[in-house]
Design a protein around this motif. Sequence first.
Motif, PDB file in Angstrom:
ATOM      1  N   PRO A  64       0.843  -1.208   0.000  1.00 22.40           N
ATOM      2  CA  PRO A  64       0.000   0.000   0.000  1.00 22.40           C
ATOM      3  C   PRO A  64       0.878   1.257   0.000  1.00 22.40           C
ATOM      4  O   PRO A  64       2.036   1.237   0.431  1.00 22.40           O
ATOM      5  CB  PRO A  64      -0.800  -0.121   1.308  1.00 22.40           C
ATOM      6  CG  PRO A  64      -0.761  -1.575   1.650  1.00 22.40           C
ATOM      7  CD  PRO A  64       0.555  -2.089   1.148  1.00 22.40           C
ATOM      8  N   GLU A  65       0.316   2.370  -0.465  1.00 21.54           N
ATOM      9  CA  GLU A  65       1.070   3.615  -0.604  1.00 21.54           C
ATOM     10  C   GLU A  65       1.677   4.056   0.724  1.00 21.54           C
ATOM     11  O   GLU A  65       2.828   4.492   0.792  1.00 21.54           O
ATOM     12  CB  GLU A  65       0.156   4.712  -1.160  1.00 21.54           C
ATOM     13  CG  GLU A  65       0.828   6.045  -1.377  1.00 21.54           C
ATOM     14  CD  GLU A  65       1.823   6.030  -2.519  1.00 21.54           C
ATOM     15  OE1 GLU A  65       2.650   6.960  -2.604  1.00 21.54           O
ATOM     16  OE2 GLU A  65       1.792   5.074  -3.327  1.00 21.54           O
ATOM     17  N   GLY A  66       0.897   3.916   1.811  1.00 22.38           N
ATOM     18  CA  GLY A  66       1.403   4.339   3.121  1.00 22.38           C
ATOM     19  C   GLY A  66       2.600   3.501   3.550  1.00 22.38           C
ATOM     20  O   GLY A  66       3.580   4.028   4.108  1.00 22.38           O
ATOM     21  N   VAL A  67       2.554   2.194   3.279  1.00 18.62           N
ATOM     22  CA  VAL A  67       3.659   1.306   3.661  1.00 18.62           C
ATOM     23  C   VAL A  67       4.905   1.618   2.843  1.00 18.62           C
ATOM     24  O   VAL A  67       6.018   1.712   3.377  1.00 18.62           O
ATOM     25  CB  VAL A  67       3.241  -0.170   3.481  1.00 18.62           C
ATOM     26  CG1 VAL A  67       4.441  -1.097   3.717  1.00 18.62           C
ATOM     27  CG2 VAL A  67       2.112  -0.527   4.433  1.00 18.62           C
ATOM     28  N   ILE A  68       4.721   1.817   1.541  1.00 15.16           N
ATOM     29  CA  ILE A  68       5.877   2.059   0.691  1.00 15.16           C
ATOM     30  C   ILE A  68       6.549   3.390   1.040  1.00 15.16           C
ATOM     31  O   ILE A  68       7.773   3.525   0.989  1.00 15.16           O
ATOM     32  CB  ILE A  68       5.482   2.001  -0.800  1.00 15.16           C
ATOM     33  CG1 ILE A  68       6.734   1.823  -1.682  1.00 15.16           C
ATOM     34  CG2 ILE A  68       4.726   3.242  -1.237  1.00 15.16           C
ATOM     35  CD1 ILE A  68       7.336   0.474  -1.627  1.00 15.16           C
ATOM     36  N   ARG A  69       5.764   4.399   1.449  1.00 16.02           N
ATOM     37  CA  ARG A  69       6.345   5.684   1.855  1.00 16.02           C
ATOM     38  C   ARG A  69       7.113   5.539   3.166  1.00 16.02           C
ATOM     39  O   ARG A  69       8.173   6.139   3.350  1.00 16.02           O
ATOM     40  CB  ARG A  69       5.249   6.742   1.980  1.00 16.02           C
ATOM     41  CG  ARG A  69       4.766   7.253   0.635  1.00 16.02           C
ATOM     42  CD  ARG A  69       3.842   8.460   0.794  1.00 16.02           C
ATOM     43  NE  ARG A  69       3.577   9.068  -0.501  1.00 16.02           N
ATOM     44  CZ  ARG A  69       4.373   9.949  -1.084  1.00 16.02           C
ATOM     45  NH1 ARG A  69       5.479  10.354  -0.475  1.00 16.02           N
ATOM     46  NH2 ARG A  69       4.073  10.461  -2.266  1.00 16.02           N
ATOM     47  N   LEU A  70       6.551   4.747   4.077  1.00 13.98           N
ATOM     48  CA  LEU A  70       7.255   4.496   5.335  1.00 13.98           C
ATOM     49  C   LEU A  70       8.576   3.773   5.082  1.00 13.98           C
ATOM     50  O   LEU A  70       9.620   4.114   5.660  1.00 13.98           O
ATOM     51  CB  LEU A  70       6.372   3.679   6.276  1.00 13.98           C
ATOM     52  CG  LEU A  70       7.026   3.244   7.602  1.00 13.98           C
ATOM     53  CD1 LEU A  70       7.399   4.468   8.436  1.00 13.98           C
ATOM     54  CD2 LEU A  70       6.104   2.313   8.375  1.00 13.98           C
ATOM     55  N   LEU A  71       8.546   2.791   4.201  1.00 16.35           N
ATOM     56  CA  LEU A  71       9.765   2.055   3.880  1.00 16.35           C
ATOM     57  C   LEU A  71      10.800   2.968   3.233  1.00 16.35           C
ATOM     58  O   LEU A  71      11.998   2.859   3.509  1.00 16.35           O
ATOM     59  CB  LEU A  71       9.440   0.875   2.949  1.00 16.35           C
ATOM     60  CG  LEU A  71       8.612  -0.263   3.557  1.00 16.35           C
ATOM     61  CD1 LEU A  71       8.249  -1.281   2.497  1.00 16.35           C
ATOM     62  CD2 LEU A  71       9.375  -0.935   4.689  1.00 16.35           C
ATOM     63  N   ARG A  72      10.320   3.864   2.356  1.00 12.98           N
ATOM     64  CA  ARG A  72      11.255   4.768   1.703  1.00 12.98           C
ATOM     65  C   ARG A  72      11.943   5.681   2.713  1.00 12.98           C
ATOM     66  O   ARG A  72      13.139   5.931   2.644  1.00 12.98           O
ATOM     67  CB  ARG A  72      10.519   5.620   0.657  1.00 12.98           C
ATOM     68  CG  ARG A  72      11.360   6.749   0.052  1.00 12.98           C
ATOM     69  CD  ARG A  72      12.567   6.200  -0.677  1.00 12.98           C
ATOM     70  NE  ARG A  72      13.522   7.241  -1.058  1.00 12.98           N
ATOM     71  CZ  ARG A  72      14.546   7.630  -0.313  1.00 12.98           C
ATOM     72  NH1 ARG A  72      14.749   7.092   0.887  1.00 12.98           N
ATOM     73  NH2 ARG A  72      15.374   8.569  -0.740  1.00 12.98           N
ATOM     74  N   SER A  73      11.183   6.155   3.687  1.00  8.82           N
ATOM     75  CA  SER A  73      11.761   7.064   4.675  1.00  8.82           C
ATOM     76  C   SER A  73      12.707   6.344   5.633  1.00  8.82           C
ATOM     77  O   SER A  73      13.548   6.981   6.271  1.00  8.82           O
ATOM     78  CB  SER A  73      10.645   7.746   5.471  1.00  8.82           C
ATOM     79  OG  SER A  73       9.912   6.795   6.224  1.00  8.82           O
ATOM     80  N   GLN A  74      12.554   4.995   5.738  1.00  6.49           N
ATOM     81  CA  GLN A  74      13.409   4.222   6.649  1.00  6.49           C
ATOM     82  C   GLN A  74      14.159   3.133   5.868  1.00  6.49           C
ATOM     83  O   GLN A  74      14.272   1.994   6.305  1.00  6.49           O
ATOM     84  CB  GLN A  74      12.551   3.590   7.768  1.00  6.49           C
ATOM     85  CG  GLN A  74      11.805   4.581   8.622  1.00  6.49           C
ATOM     86  CD  GLN A  74      12.744   5.492   9.403  1.00  6.49           C
ATOM     87  OE1 GLN A  74      13.897   5.147   9.649  1.00  6.49           O
ATOM     88  NE2 GLN A  74      12.247   6.665   9.791  1.00  6.49           N
ATOM     89  N   ILE A  75      14.692   3.522   4.723  1.00  2.58           N
ATOM     90  CA  ILE A  75      15.332   2.522   3.865  1.00  2.58           C
ATOM     91  C   ILE A  75      16.581   1.920   4.498  1.00  2.58           C
ATOM     92  O   ILE A  75      16.900   0.741   4.298  1.00  2.58           O
ATOM     93  CB  ILE A  75      15.660   3.151   2.486  1.00  2.58           C
ATOM     94  CG1 ILE A  75      16.040   2.069   1.481  1.00  2.58           C
ATOM     95  CG2 ILE A  75      16.748   4.209   2.616  1.00  2.58           C
ATOM     96  CD1 ILE A  75      14.936   1.113   1.150  1.00  2.58           C
ATOM     97  N   VAL A  76      17.305   2.701   5.301  1.00  5.04           N
ATOM     98  CA  VAL A  76      18.499   2.157   5.960  1.00  5.04           C
ATOM     99  C   VAL A  76      18.099   1.121   6.997  1.00  5.04           C
ATOM    100  O   VAL A  76      18.727   0.053   7.122  1.00  5.04           O
ATOM    101  CB  VAL A  76      19.325   3.290   6.604  1.00  5.04           C
ATOM    102  CG1 VAL A  76      20.499   2.708   7.395  1.00  5.04           C
ATOM    103  CG2 VAL A  76      19.826   4.253   5.532  1.00  5.04           C
TER     104      VAL A  76
END
Length: 839
Positions: free
Chosen positions: A246-258
């Motif tokens: 989902p869009e919310g999950v993918i944005r969270l993952l992007r912000s915490q990619i490390v």
Amino acid sequence: MGAQNGFRHGIACLLLTLLLALIVHFARTIADPLSHTLTSGDHGITISSGYWLDPSAAVRVSEAAQQPQLMAESDFAEIPWSFEQQAYWLRLTLTNSAADPRVLVVHFANPMLEQLDLYRQADGRAAEHIRLGWQAQDLTAEQRAIPSYEWLLDGRSSQQLYIRIATEGIAKTPVQLFTPQDFNALVRSKFLIWGGFVGILIVIALYNLVLYSGLKDGIYLVYISYIVSILMLLGVAIGFGHYIWPEGVIRLLRSQIVTANLLVVIFTMSFALLFFSLWHSRERIVRWFKRYLLFMVALAIVALGLPEYRAAPLFFAAMVVLYPLIVLLLYRQFRLNYRWAGYYLVSWVPLIVGGALQPMVLTGVLEGSFLLNHALMMGVLSEIVLMAMALANRMQFKKEQALFNATHDPGTALPNSNLLDASLQHLVKEEQPFSVCLVEVVGFSGLQPYISNSNSDELMLMIARTINRELLYQPDFLILESCAAKPQRVVHIKDGLLAVILLDYSPALAASLFHTIQQQLSSGAQLGELYVSLSLRFGLSLYSRHNNEELPDVLKQAQQALDQAKHQHQPVALYQADQAYGLTQRLSLAAGLQAALKNDALQLYHQPQINLHSGRVDGSEVLLRWHHAELGFIPPSEFIPLAEDTGIVNELTLWVIDRACQHLQQLRQEGFVNYNVSLNISGKDIAEPDFLDNVRAILGRYPIPLQNLTFELTESVTVSDFHLLQHTLDALAAMGINIAIDDYGTGYSSLFYIAELPFTELKIDKSFVSDLDDSGRHLTIVKTTIEMAKRLGLRVVAEGIETAAVEALLKEHDCQLAQGFYYRKPSPFDQYLSWLKQS
């Protein structure tokens, strides 16, 4: 079993290699889209480019367009991409020299950019502003996964694209120009490889979830978590995550990619510890590994509150320490558990290769391509498949380990009473008569308070090895484990008590062997600082289907025989209710032997003799075997004395000579023209007045060269009339038959016999050969015997070869021929002939 496992592993590796080859071929096939990027001059389009770095990240497009560096001609490959927080301005000037308009697509091969702004200008005027970065809203999944922009370039016109890139993470962004058709081909290729990757990982994850529900082993949850973390990490880094999260999950993952990267590492390390069952190990390298795992967990928590440009360098620095730790841990397991952990050890290879190629592309060491851009994905896919195979191997190993633990003593690894019961049940089912022999260490209970458990295990192992060594060439004793390096015949019932199974009832053979074993152990044992003298007791009981005993009764009877030996102060006792063959039974057995001889129901087994100089089969020794219709296999040590007592031993010898000649004739017809056959004759044969005439009559029936026959005479044979012995052997030698002195070294005759009788061959007894690599005294005897035989012109045969080490020593001392279980056990002629043809 070991050969079957090796064959199965070989097939699995072959299939895996084939599948990986198909994947690489598929990837190379669909890698063509990147080769169709537009370059200056294609389709009449002229392309010029330039770039400029904005340290303030605050310059507008109108100001950037005035920068001389941006307007100067330069290649995008020269851009110094870094983690520094700045904006990158890129310029593309496109000129269409053709009259027809062209539709163009620009693709940005980095789906992780936070700010990606495009400004298109025509004739110096702003025509369009497009936002494609993560900060932009209302973009489609495809625009986020595959950032691109399509526009029309009029005929005979020029346009400029100003591109602004700003991000907290990796800013490097390959910019590629396509025609719409070529860009659509690129998109299709990406969807194909993404769909295959995601599909395979989801199927593997679901399958392992099913395994976890049945096995309740936490390693499957860690494995599934690893797969999910890979889907999260690569979904963001490569772009396919926009289609599965989902869009919310993918944005969270992007912000915490490390942190997502660190989760992959954490699950990787946890899997390694669980896979090798090291979670509770206190070995130094394992302690370091676990401490570093905790450090990575702490770093993942810290990374949650750090910007990417701060957290990413910490992550890369942590990898510098992690890889050596992993290499050390894997090296430890390579030495200890490679037999079942091979797939897991190999799984690191594609991961490391794929993980190394990705940074090399990002840093410009390698030129980017579709295949290299997805190298990490293919490496991870290969790794996950190999990990699944490793888990299957691990499951099989644990099953084998559980079975082994259930059927073996934990301290000595010897077969235990469970395996004994299973073996006895099998013999009962096959209606095979057998005897159980219990071996008791005298006074062991009084010794136990003074020795440790490890010393107790060491003592039982030493006794078991001695018994195994003495029974090595005794086919009448049941082999409990034939897959071991050496056949295992000894069962560990409890401390101080062992057992062996005799496949028939031969009191004389048992008593002789057990006396030898007792002699071997008479020197005692040194356990730490304590010297222990050893004495054994043996108790035997017989099971036969005719006696209607229950299986537990046989073991009880063997224990009663031990008690009987103890009370009578005897080393060996037989259960009284089932003594050895009585008079009636002996008469019945003798009658059966005479009937077997009359009905041609005996068999000749062949054991090969190997030429140590050429490595080829020189010939074979024939051995007489009798399988009773009711009692099963009767050992020669049982029926030969019966034959001697009942006066048919000479008939047996003549039958053996006749059948040996028949076999030799058939061997020659099969093409083995220089083949030699050896057979045994006894002192009673020599004493038979008609022996020579009968031998001549038999030999006259077969057109065979007599120099390919060898008669073996045991060294310990006694003949009252030496002149008759000399006359008989001289006559046999005159016919061309070779004469061998058998079992040399076990008798007490003088060298006079060797000097005066026409021996052409000398056979060294197996008691001197089997432990040649361990006994310096036996090595000296064998070496001296070979040297003496060579000086006398005798050919030397060594029997009882068990290992390559013994064979090597015999070769070193120029022994001509060898035979033993190392090459082949005695087998029926039809089986032996088939083996010989294949050799």
